[in-house]
Design an enzyme around this catalytic site. Structure first.
Site, PDB file in Angstrom:
ATOM      1  CE  LYS A 117      -4.243  -1.072  -0.445  1.00  0.00           C
ATOM      2  NZ  LYS A 117      -4.693  -2.301   0.110  1.00  0.00           N
ATOM      3  CE  LYS A 123      -8.679 -10.842  -7.199  1.00  0.00           C
ATOM      4  NZ  LYS A 123      -8.212 -10.929  -5.818  1.00  0.00           N
ATOM      5  CE  LYS A 173     -17.592  -1.337  -9.883  1.00  0.00           C
ATOM      6  NZ  LYS A 173     -18.925  -1.080  -9.408  1.00  0.00           N
TER       7      LYS A 173
END
Ligand code: SF4
Length: 324
Positions: free
Chosen positions: A112, A192, A195
């Site tokens: 992250k 993968k 959205k």
């Protein structure tokens, strides 16, 4: 008595085929065997979301999909994480028994930091503690996870164990229910389905929109012309045929390799199969969307039921920690 399962997902709005074939169908099938608690983790979403203007709509749309896909509020507790604020208190208290080093070493934290170096907020570090609080506040014994989430669950187990060692047996150490979630690739055939990447097919699309989306999919790059022989084993449309059209899979492989079928025909067939598989879901979704208060009532009832359990656990924790 049934064992209790907890699972949550970020409110990402309308769900896509990857969500449907992965978590959602699995959650639906667990409802008879377990006492299930499913949660839209809106506070987790804040660790990465900078624009929260669509959060409420995203929660609503995701819940519509969950309900239409078969999550049954008579069998499962469905709610929104922040509607049970006790979890935030437990998060703070568990933070007192969690060594910082454990959190800074988490591979997901390091990832992250790479993805959003401009926004390394405290919530990113504390994420596994909040996730632990989500699970243990309901004393869930089982958590359905894919292999990639095992480090998070291991952390939850370690925090629960540490609390139990310090303050006496309180939380069950949650066990992983390893599920072979299919890794559904997106329309680009590389990443993968997601959205954020814009490579998804929403399950709530109309049949026409679904055909349009499927037509944009990347297939075998070797098939430049209609007569070029194909390689189904590297084609994502072929993989999707495996989920929606398994009975024709072998024949399609032969037809693709011999160029008997073109990619447009193959995609048209897939879109038809997706549309017919999703037709009952779409009908249920349209019926639910016609009564928006229903979703709100389900979530309010779910939060009430979840809160009863959460309050009891929090009182026990506070007593054991000497706070009351
Ligand atoms: Fe893929 Fe079907 Fe085209 Fe073969 S015919 S490359 S399986 S889309």
């Amino acid at each position: 008595m049934k064992r209790r399962i907890f699972s949550g997902a970020r409110p990402t709005g309308r769900q896509h085929l990857g969500n449907y074939l992965g978590a959602l169908q699995n959650w639906v099938s667990l409802q008879d065997e377990y006492d299930c608690i499913y949660c839209s983790v809106d506070v987790h979403a804040l660790t990465t979301l900078e624009d929260t203007s669509s959060l409420q709509t995203d929660i609503y749309e995701m819940m519509l999909d969950w309900l239409a896909a078969g999550l049954d509020p008579q069998k499962s507790i469905l709610f929104v994480q922040s509607h049970v604020p006790e979890v935030m208190q437990l998060y703070t208290l568990l933070g007192m028994v969690t060594p910082l080093g454990w959190l800074l070493r988490m591979p997901t934290f390091k990832e992250k930091v790479k993805i959003q170096p401009y926004n390394v907020n405290y919530g990113l570090v504390g994420y596994p503690v909040l996730m632990t609080a989500d699970i243990v506040i309901y004393k869930a014994e089982v958590v359905p996870v894919g292999e990639d989430q095992l480090p998070h669950l291991e952390m939850a187990r370690a925090i629960a164990r540490r609390f139990n060692n310090l303050f006496g047996d309180t939380f069950p150490e949650p066990q992983a229910k390893l599920t072979s979630f299919p890794m559904v690739l997106g329309l680009d055939g590389k990443e993968k389905m997601s959205k954020q990447l814009g490579n998804d097919i929403e399950i709530a699309l109309s049949p026409e929109e679904t055909i349009e989306r499927v037509m944009t999919a990347v297939t075998d790059p070797a098939r430049q012309y209609r007569n070029d022989p194909g390689h189904p084993e590297i084609c994502n449309i072929y993989r999707l045929q495996g989920y929606f059209n398994p009975s024709q899979l072998d024949a399609l492989a032969v037809q693709c390799r011999s160029a008997e079928i073109g990619c447009v025909d193959c995609k048209t067939l897939l879109a038809q199969k997706i549309n017919s598989a999703l037709e009952p879901f779409r009908e249920r979704r349209a019926a639910l969307a016609a009564k928006p208060q229903y979703v709100k009532d389900v979530l309010a009832d779910g939060a009430n039921r979840a809160q009863v359990i959460a309050r009891e656990t929090l009182t026990e924790v506070k007593q054991k920690m000497g706070l009351i």
